[in-house]
Design a protein around this motif. Sequence first.
Motif, PDB file in Angstrom:
ATOM      1  N   ALA A   6      -1.801   2.885   6.581  1.00 18.68           N
ATOM      2  CA  ALA A   6      -1.007   2.282   5.501  1.00 18.68           C
ATOM      3  C   ALA A   6      -1.931   1.773   4.398  1.00 18.68           C
ATOM      4  CB  ALA A   6      -0.162   1.142   6.053  1.00 18.68           C
ATOM      5  N   ALA A   7      -1.558   2.030   3.151  1.00 13.96           N
ATOM      6  CA  ALA A   7      -2.409   1.682   2.015  1.00 13.96           C
ATOM      7  C   ALA A   7      -2.668   0.184   1.925  1.00 13.96           C
ATOM      8  CB  ALA A   7      -1.772   2.196   0.717  1.00 13.96           C
ATOM      9  N   GLU A   8      -1.691  -0.647   2.335  1.00  9.53           N
ATOM     10  CA  GLU A   8      -1.851  -2.097   2.205  1.00  9.53           C
ATOM     11  C   GLU A   8      -2.962  -2.652   3.093  1.00  9.53           C
ATOM     12  OE1 GLU A   8       0.952  -0.561   3.042  1.00  9.53           O
ATOM     13  OE2 GLU A   8       2.073  -1.615   4.619  1.00  9.53           O
ATOM     14  N   LEU A   9      -3.417  -1.886   4.068  1.00  7.42           N
ATOM     15  CA  LEU A   9      -4.486  -2.376   4.933  1.00  7.42           C
ATOM     16  C   LEU A   9      -5.828  -2.466   4.203  1.00  7.42           C
ATOM     17  CD1 LEU A   9      -3.828  -0.656   8.376  1.00  7.42           C
ATOM     18  CD2 LEU A   9      -3.225  -2.955   7.619  1.00  7.42           C
ATOM     19  N   ASP A  10      -5.938  -1.768   3.061  1.00  6.18           N
ATOM     20  CA  ASP A  10      -7.168  -1.856   2.273  1.00  6.18           C
ATOM     21  C   ASP A  10      -7.384  -3.259   1.713  1.00  6.18           C
ATOM     22  OD1 ASP A  10      -7.778   0.793   2.683  1.00  6.18           O
ATOM     23  OD2 ASP A  10      -6.780   1.479   0.848  1.00  6.18           O
ATOM     24  N   GLU A  11      -6.300  -4.035   1.612  1.00  7.21           N
ATOM     25  CA  GLU A  11      -6.389  -5.362   1.002  1.00  7.21           C
ATOM     26  C   GLU A  11      -6.321  -6.484   2.033  1.00  7.21           C
ATOM     27  OE1 GLU A  11      -3.225  -5.434  -1.783  1.00  7.21           O
ATOM     28  OE2 GLU A  11      -4.035  -3.787  -3.015  1.00  7.21           O
ATOM     29  N   ARG A  12      -6.363  -6.146   3.327  1.00  3.70           N
ATOM     30  CA  ARG A  12      -6.325  -7.152   4.391  1.00  3.70           C
ATOM     31  C   ARG A  12      -7.616  -7.093   5.193  1.00  3.70           C
ATOM     32  NH1 ARG A  12      -1.017  -9.065   4.817  1.00  3.70           N
ATOM     33  NH2 ARG A  12       0.009  -8.457   2.880  1.00  3.70           N
ATOM     34  N   THR A  13      -7.884  -8.149   5.919  1.00  2.09           N
ATOM     35  CA  THR A  13      -9.098  -8.169   6.740  1.00  2.09           C
ATOM     36  C   THR A  13      -8.792  -8.731   8.131  1.00  2.09           C
ATOM     37  OG1 THR A  13      -9.731 -10.345   5.877  1.00  2.09           O
ATOM     38  CG2 THR A  13     -10.709  -8.410   4.810  1.00  2.09           C
ATOM     39  N   LEU A  14      -9.581  -8.263   9.072  1.00  2.00           N
ATOM     40  CA  LEU A  14      -9.587  -8.812  10.424  1.00  2.00           C
ATOM     41  C   LEU A  14     -10.812  -9.683  10.577  1.00  2.00           C
ATOM     42  CD1 LEU A  14      -8.906  -5.463  12.338  1.00  2.00           C
ATOM     43  CD2 LEU A  14      -7.226  -7.251  11.879  1.00  2.00           C
ATOM     44  N   ASP A  15     -10.812 -10.532  11.581  1.00  2.00           N
ATOM     45  CA  ASP A  15     -11.969 -11.361  11.894  1.00  2.00           C
ATOM     46  C   ASP A  15     -12.468 -10.940  13.272  1.00  2.00           C
ATOM     47  OD1 ASP A  15     -13.878 -13.410  11.681  1.00  2.00           O
ATOM     48  OD2 ASP A  15     -12.621 -14.754  12.886  1.00  2.00           O
ATOM     49  N   GLY A  16     -13.592 -10.238  13.319  1.00  2.00           N
ATOM     50  CA  GLY A  16     -14.016  -9.764  14.630  1.00  2.00           C
ATOM     51  C   GLY A  16     -15.361  -9.093  14.638  1.00  2.00           C
ATOM     52  N   ASP A  17     -15.662  -8.513  15.782  1.00  2.00           N
ATOM     53  CA  ASP A  17     -16.905  -7.799  16.029  1.00  2.00           C
ATOM     54  C   ASP A  17     -16.632  -6.318  15.765  1.00  2.00           C
ATOM     55  OD1 ASP A  17     -19.043  -6.394  17.223  1.00  2.00           O
ATOM     56  OD2 ASP A  17     -19.420  -8.032  18.638  1.00  2.00           O
ATOM     57  N   ALA A  18     -17.130  -5.801  14.663  1.00  2.00           N
ATOM     58  CA  ALA A  18     -16.831  -4.422  14.271  1.00  2.00           C
ATOM     59  C   ALA A  18     -17.311  -3.412  15.313  1.00  2.00           C
ATOM     60  CB  ALA A  18     -17.467  -4.121  12.911  1.00  2.00           C
ATOM     61  N   GLN A  19     -18.479  -3.650  15.880  1.00  2.00           N
ATOM     62  CA  GLN A  19     -19.017  -2.715  16.865  1.00  2.00           C
ATOM     63  C   GLN A  19     -18.126  -2.633  18.097  1.00  2.00           C
ATOM     64  OE1 GLN A  19     -23.091  -3.476  17.939  1.00  2.00           O
ATOM     65  NE2 GLN A  19     -23.128  -1.904  19.508  1.00  2.00           N
ATOM     66  N   ARG A  20     -17.654  -3.785  18.562  1.00  2.00           N
ATOM     67  CA  ARG A  20     -16.784  -3.795  19.736  1.00  2.00           C
ATOM     68  C   ARG A  20     -15.424  -3.169  19.434  1.00  2.00           C
ATOM     69  NH1 ARG A  20     -19.526  -4.023  24.406  1.00  2.00           N
ATOM     70  NH2 ARG A  20     -20.821  -5.899  24.584  1.00  2.00           N
ATOM     71  N   LEU A  21     -14.894  -3.438  18.265  1.00  2.00           N
ATOM     72  CA  LEU A  21     -13.587  -2.877  17.918  1.00  2.00           C
ATOM     73  C   LEU A  21     -13.652  -1.358  17.780  1.00  2.00           C
ATOM     74  CD1 LEU A  21     -12.317  -5.585  15.404  1.00  2.00           C
ATOM     75  CD2 LEU A  21     -11.419  -5.109  17.693  1.00  2.00           C
ATOM     76  N   VAL A  22     -14.743  -0.850  17.221  1.00  2.00           N
ATOM     77  CA  VAL A  22     -14.931   0.600  17.161  1.00  2.00           C
ATOM     78  C   VAL A  22     -15.048   1.164  18.576  1.00  2.00           C
ATOM     79  CG1 VAL A  22     -16.542   2.431  16.505  1.00  2.00           C
ATOM     80  CG2 VAL A  22     -15.925   0.657  14.853  1.00  2.00           C
ATOM     81  N   GLN A  23     -15.813   0.487  19.436  1.00  2.00           N
ATOM     82  CA  GLN A  23     -15.937   0.898  20.832  1.00  2.00           C
ATOM     83  C   GLN A  23     -14.566   0.987  21.496  1.00  2.00           C
ATOM     84  OE1 GLN A  23     -18.326  -1.793  23.182  1.00  2.00           O
ATOM     85  NE2 GLN A  23     -17.591  -0.961  25.123  1.00  2.00           N
ATOM     86  N   MET A  24     -13.722   0.006  21.247  1.00  2.00           N
ATOM     87  CA  MET A  24     -12.377  -0.022  21.812  1.00  2.00           C
ATOM     88  C   MET A  24     -11.564   1.196  21.376  1.00  2.00           C
ATOM     89  SD  MET A  24      -9.394  -2.807  20.916  1.00  2.00           S
ATOM     90  CE  MET A  24      -9.293  -2.178  19.220  1.00  2.00           C
ATOM     91  N   LEU A  25     -11.558   1.472  20.075  1.00  2.00           N
ATOM     92  CA  LEU A  25     -10.752   2.573  19.551  1.00  2.00           C
ATOM     93  C   LEU A  25     -11.307   3.932  19.978  1.00  2.00           C
ATOM     94  CD1 LEU A  25     -10.011   1.225  15.949  1.00  2.00           C
ATOM     95  CD2 LEU A  25      -8.467   1.277  17.920  1.00  2.00           C
ATOM     96  N   VAL A  26     -12.626   4.062  20.019  1.00  2.00           N
ATOM     97  CA  VAL A  26     -13.234   5.320  20.458  1.00  2.00           C
ATOM     98  C   VAL A  26     -12.852   5.621  21.909  1.00  2.00           C
ATOM     99  CG1 VAL A  26     -15.425   6.447  21.011  1.00  2.00           C
ATOM    100  CG2 VAL A  26     -15.125   5.313  18.807  1.00  2.00           C
TER     101      VAL A  26
END
Length: 237
Positions: free
Chosen positions: A118-138
């Motif tokens: 969704a385009a609106e996600l470009d204007e929102r942010t999460l607070d977290g560990d990017a490396q771990r979140l990528v690991q989760m999705l992968v």
Amino acid sequence: MADARAHRGSVSTEAAGDADPTAILLDRLAHDLRGPLSPLQTAAYLLRRPDLEPDRRDELLAIIDRQTTRLSSMVQEVSDWARARQSRLVSRREAIVPSMLVELAVTSSKADVRLDVAAELDERTLDGDAQRLVQMLVALVGFMHSRHGEVVMTAELAEQGVRIDIAADGSPWSPGERESLFTGAEAEPFDEGLGLRLMIAKAIAQAHGGDMRARETRNGLAMVRVLLPLRAAAAED
């Protein structure tokens, strides 16, 4: 593939019974970690032969490289599982744009993924560990890819924050699979690992204040839904 998964179950739910699930799981880990050692020992032994042909030597070196990579991945899997049990998976937090997160995860995975963000996600942010979140999705993409269906990932805003759905197009859940997906180690890991990656993935979501559930698409196909809270307004400022 889907029929085979009906009998997979998980170590903790089907094998534990009244015994200590941790002890049973550790016994399973000790067994599985021996897997890469046998070809490593054989390759090391054969490489000592002075009459070894160059092509055979290259083949044995490739075996060593492949099995050491697999063993290293298994050790990291055990380490992550232990850290998850101690609530120490997430060590740092930063502002993360959700659209960039899912795109990075797709790039990092080894599967072809149909991505809808969704385009609106470009204007929102999460607070977290990017490396771990990528690991989760992968890990979730790899799991869905192993079902031999096209992997479809959608990300959009939800009342609870950001909703990320990862589905295997053309692959429904097997009986009992959905209910036991995150309750224990996979009896037959989808990635030749130790079967802990889905448990670790859910622990990562929960460490970020989110959740992960096995769901179905509108067409009755296998899907995992991840919910992650948005970064607080005060933190945004």
